[in-house]
Scaffold this active site. Structure first.
Site, short mmCIF file in Angstrom:
data_model
loop_
_atom_site.label_atom_id
_atom_site.label_comp_id
_atom_site.label_asym_id
_atom_site.label_seq_id
_atom_site.Cartn_x
_atom_site.Cartn_y
_atom_site.Cartn_z
N GLY A 38 0.81 -1.21 0.00
CA GLY A 38 0.00 0.00 0.00
C GLY A 38 0.84 1.26 0.00
O GLY A 38 1.83 1.39 -0.73
N CYS A 39 0.46 2.21 0.86
CA CYS A 39 1.13 3.51 0.91
C CYS A 39 2.56 3.40 1.42
O CYS A 39 3.36 4.31 1.17
CB CYS A 39 0.34 4.46 1.79
N ALA A 40 2.90 2.34 2.13
CA ALA A 40 4.27 2.16 2.62
C ALA A 40 5.23 1.75 1.53
O ALA A 40 6.45 1.77 1.72
CB ALA A 40 4.30 1.12 3.74
N ALA A 41 4.71 1.38 0.36
CA ALA A 41 5.54 0.79 -0.69
C ALA A 41 6.56 1.77 -1.27
O ALA A 41 7.62 1.35 -1.74
CB ALA A 41 4.67 0.23 -1.81
N PHE A 67 4.42 5.04 5.31
CA PHE A 67 3.58 4.34 6.29
C PHE A 67 2.43 3.67 5.56
O PHE A 67 1.87 4.23 4.61
CB PHE A 67 3.02 5.32 7.32
#
Length: 386
Positions: A137-140, A333
């Site tokens: 997701g956004c942590a990628a 994150f």
């Protein structure tokens, strides 16, 4: 020391404003018992404009997952190459100089990954390594930086291309009407980013250390429900408070590197929402200006998932960077709950001379190997240098 160069960013041409988003919510969900709460939450995100890969009329229509995923593939192939070319130009490299392509996206699915198509279409070497990341997701975005850094440490002199392609609007689900879903409909935007990590040479952020942290027992706080209609984004109401759990991990990694997390010169972090940035200010004892690049991304483009950190980093480049040697942080994150953290220093000029990408001819005194996949030939009496 590997250098994260200037990112290239592109956003689609279709724009939706905050006022248009609020009007849509009032029209589509006029009878929703918590409409007032949802409208307040959307307004409090601070998101003023977002970019969509399709016009809003098509975005709101759900033709089924098969059609939606075909749109994802078509638009990725249409839009990614230009961004990649600009990122290569920023790094002063060509496609043949890239040793690994990292492709991150959580808003569509392809197999083979888009990496295979890029190699076949854009002149990358056939031995270019591929690493798609689809489920962070956004942590990628932060994870991609860290895995690229690991690769460059394993293969000194290697170059890595990172591509983030996020069409969040293709995950819109008209039947999901919980407050969290309505908030998400007013928060996420679409964008493409590409950036090169150079093993030698280049200007930008010289990466020095990286780390990851998973908050135990939070797997279901950010997740996808995968159904016949595609990806259904699920957001727990506890997510906005996660920085209290993650800030100590940021501080701990900085301490391991003998740095003070509250005294760094730049902070490039994922802007999931304003509460994330506000809490980081509180828990890391920082002024709001510390996150001005991430706040600008959130305001102008919304939460663009894995592409946020690259958009925020590009804004620091646009501002002219910072003083050479300035220490800083890059962090993403996302689901898990996971933090992917990098520490590095700014360099406005290369610290090392550019090394040729192919091995030089063997000389009597020295053999230099610059390519990570080059055969290790070591005639008697020679030495190996990097």
């Amino acid at each position: 020391m590997a250098t994260l160069c200037r990112p290239a960013i592109a956003v689609p041409e279709h724009v939706i404003t905050l006022d248009e988003t609020l009007d849509l919510a009032r029209t589509l969900h006029a009878d929703h018992p918590q409409l007032g709460l949802a409208l307040r939450l959307i307004e409090n995100t601070g998101v003023r404009t977002r970019h969509l890969v399709q016009p809003i009329e098509e975005t709101l229509h759900h033709p089924g997952f098969t059609v939606r995923n075909a749109v994802y593939e078509r638009e990725a192939k249409r839009r990614v190459p230009e961004v990649v070319e600009r990122a290569l130009g920023h790094a002063e490299l060509a496609a043949r100089d890239i040793d690994l392509i990292l492709y991150v996206s959580c808003t569509g699915f392809m197999m083979p990954s888009l990496t295979a198509w890029l190699i076949n279409s854009m002149g990358f070497r056939s031995d270019t390594r591929q690493l798609p990341i689809a489920q962070l997701g956004c942590a990628a975005g932060g994870a991609a930086v860290n895995r690229a850094h690991d690769f460059c440490r394993a293969y000194p002199g290697a170059n890595v291309l990172i591509v983030a392609c996020e069409f969040c609007s293709l995950c819109y689900q008209p039947t999901d009407i919980g407050v969290g879903s309505l908030l998400s409909n007013g928060l996420f935007g679409d964008a493409i980013a590409a950036v090169v990590l150079r093993g030698r040479g280049g200007t930008g952020v010289h990466l020095e250390r990286n780390g990851s942290h998973l908050v135990p027992d939070t797997e279901d706080w950010i997740s996808y429900g995968v159904k016949d209609t595609g990806f259904h984004f699920q957001l727990d109401k506890r997510v906005p408070g996660t920085m209290e759990m993650l800030a100590p991990a940021l501080r701990a990694l900085a301490i391991e590197h003998a740095w003070d997390i509250s005294g760094l010169g730049f902070y490039i972090v994922h802007a999931g929402g304003p509460r994330i940035l506000d809490d980081l200010c509180h828990f890391l004892n920082l002024e709001p200006v510390a996150f001005r690049f991430s706040r600008a991304t959130l305001t102008e483009r919304g939460n663009i998932a894995s592409a946020v950190v690259f958009d925020a980093l590009a804004r620091m480049f646009d501002e002219g960077g910072v003083e050479d040697g300035t220490h800083g942080l890059i962090a993403g994150f996302g689901p898990g709950i996971t933090a992917e953290i990098s520490l590095g220093s700014w360099a406005g000029k290369p610290l090392e001379a550019v090394v040729p990408r192919r091995p030089r001819a063997i000389e009597t005194a020295e053999l230099t190997l610059t390519h990570p996949t080059a055969p290790l030939l070591r005639p008697a009496g020679t030495t190996i240098t990097e």
